[in-house]
Write a protein that holds these residues in place. Structure first.
Motif, PDB file in Angstrom:
ATOM      1  N   GLU A  23       0.820  -1.215   0.000  1.00  0.00           N
ATOM      2  CA  GLU A  23       0.000   0.000   0.000  1.00  0.00           C
ATOM      3  C   GLU A  23       0.855   1.268   0.000  1.00  0.00           C
ATOM      4  N   ASN A  24       1.865   1.339   0.858  1.00  0.00           N
ATOM      5  CA  ASN A  24       2.701   2.539   0.926  1.00  0.00           C
ATOM      6  C   ASN A  24       3.411   2.813  -0.389  1.00  0.00           C
ATOM      7  N   SER A  54       3.235   3.979   6.923  1.00  0.00           N
ATOM      8  CA  SER A  54       2.214   3.619   7.916  1.00  0.00           C
ATOM      9  C   SER A  54       1.162   4.709   8.114  1.00  0.00           C
ATOM     10  N   GLY A  55       0.735   5.318   7.035  1.00  0.00           N
ATOM     11  CA  GLY A  55      -0.307   6.332   7.113  1.00  0.00           C
ATOM     12  C   GLY A  55       0.200   7.736   7.403  1.00  0.00           C
ATOM     13  N   TYR A  56       1.488   7.886   7.639  1.00  0.00           N
ATOM     14  CA  TYR A  56       2.087   9.189   7.885  1.00  0.00           C
ATOM     15  C   TYR A  56       2.796   9.656   6.619  1.00  0.00           C
ATOM     16  N   LEU A  81      -5.018  15.718  -0.484  1.00  0.00           N
ATOM     17  CA  LEU A  81      -4.400  14.521  -1.062  1.00  0.00           C
ATOM     18  C   LEU A  81      -5.286  13.285  -0.884  1.00  0.00           C
ATOM     19  N   ASN A  82      -5.908  13.141   0.279  1.00  0.00           N
ATOM     20  CA  ASN A  82      -6.818  12.007   0.489  1.00  0.00           C
ATOM     21  C   ASN A  82      -8.001  12.064  -0.471  1.00  0.00           C
ATOM     22  N   VAL A  89      -5.956   7.524   3.047  1.00  0.00           N
ATOM     23  CA  VAL A  89      -4.627   6.910   3.073  1.00  0.00           C
ATOM     24  C   VAL A  89      -3.718   7.616   4.058  1.00  0.00           C
ATOM     25  N   ILE A  90      -3.768   8.944   4.054  1.00  0.00           N
ATOM     26  CA  ILE A  90      -2.906   9.750   4.905  1.00  0.00           C
ATOM     27  C   ILE A  90      -3.621  10.055   6.217  1.00  0.00           C
ATOM     28  N   LYS A  91      -3.035   9.626   7.318  1.00  0.00           N
ATOM     29  CA  LYS A  91      -3.604   9.881   8.631  1.00  0.00           C
ATOM     30  C   LYS A  91      -3.079  11.195   9.216  1.00  0.00           C
ATOM     31  N   GLN A  92      -1.799  11.476   8.899  1.00  0.00           N
ATOM     32  CA  GLN A  92      -1.184  12.676   9.429  1.00  0.00           C
ATOM     33  C   GLN A  92      -0.038  13.111   8.509  1.00  0.00           C
TER      34      GLN A  92
END
Length: 96
Positions: A23-24, A54-56, A81-82, A89-92
């Motif tokens: 995924e990354n 990892s979502g960052y 971006l999401n 995909v991006i948490k932070q």
């Protein structure tokens, strides 16, 4: 005959990517392209490195003043971006 355990193909693909830890890499390539579309050429030129882990979303910049400016826009960047990715995909966003 109708199957009760049917899932949308997009959901199955996302599960496969997560399972195989791809995924990354897949989203990382897309994000690098979308970074320029979303934030423009000037910010892209001042960007040393951008990667997803990892979502960052880690963004390394050359300019201290630009770092401060983008620190205040992290939520906007994440949401934009999401939205383009069509998934959360991006948490932070981490600005360095």
């Amino acid at each position: 005959m109708e199957r009760k355990d049917a899932q949308p193909i997009g959901e199955i693909l996302n599960q496969f990517l997560k399972l195989n830890q791809l995924e990354n890499q897949v989203f990382g390539d897309k994000i690098a392209e979308m970074w320029q579309e979303t934030l423009g050429d000037e910010i892209t030129l001042a960007t040393d490195r951008i990667f997803l882990q990892s979502g960052y979303l880690f963004v390394e910049l050359k300019s201290p003043s630009l770092k401060n400016e983008l620190m205040m826009k992290r939520t906007f960047i994440k949401n934009a971006l999401n939205k383009k990715l069509g998934n959360e995909v991006i948490k932070q966003v981490v600005i360095r």
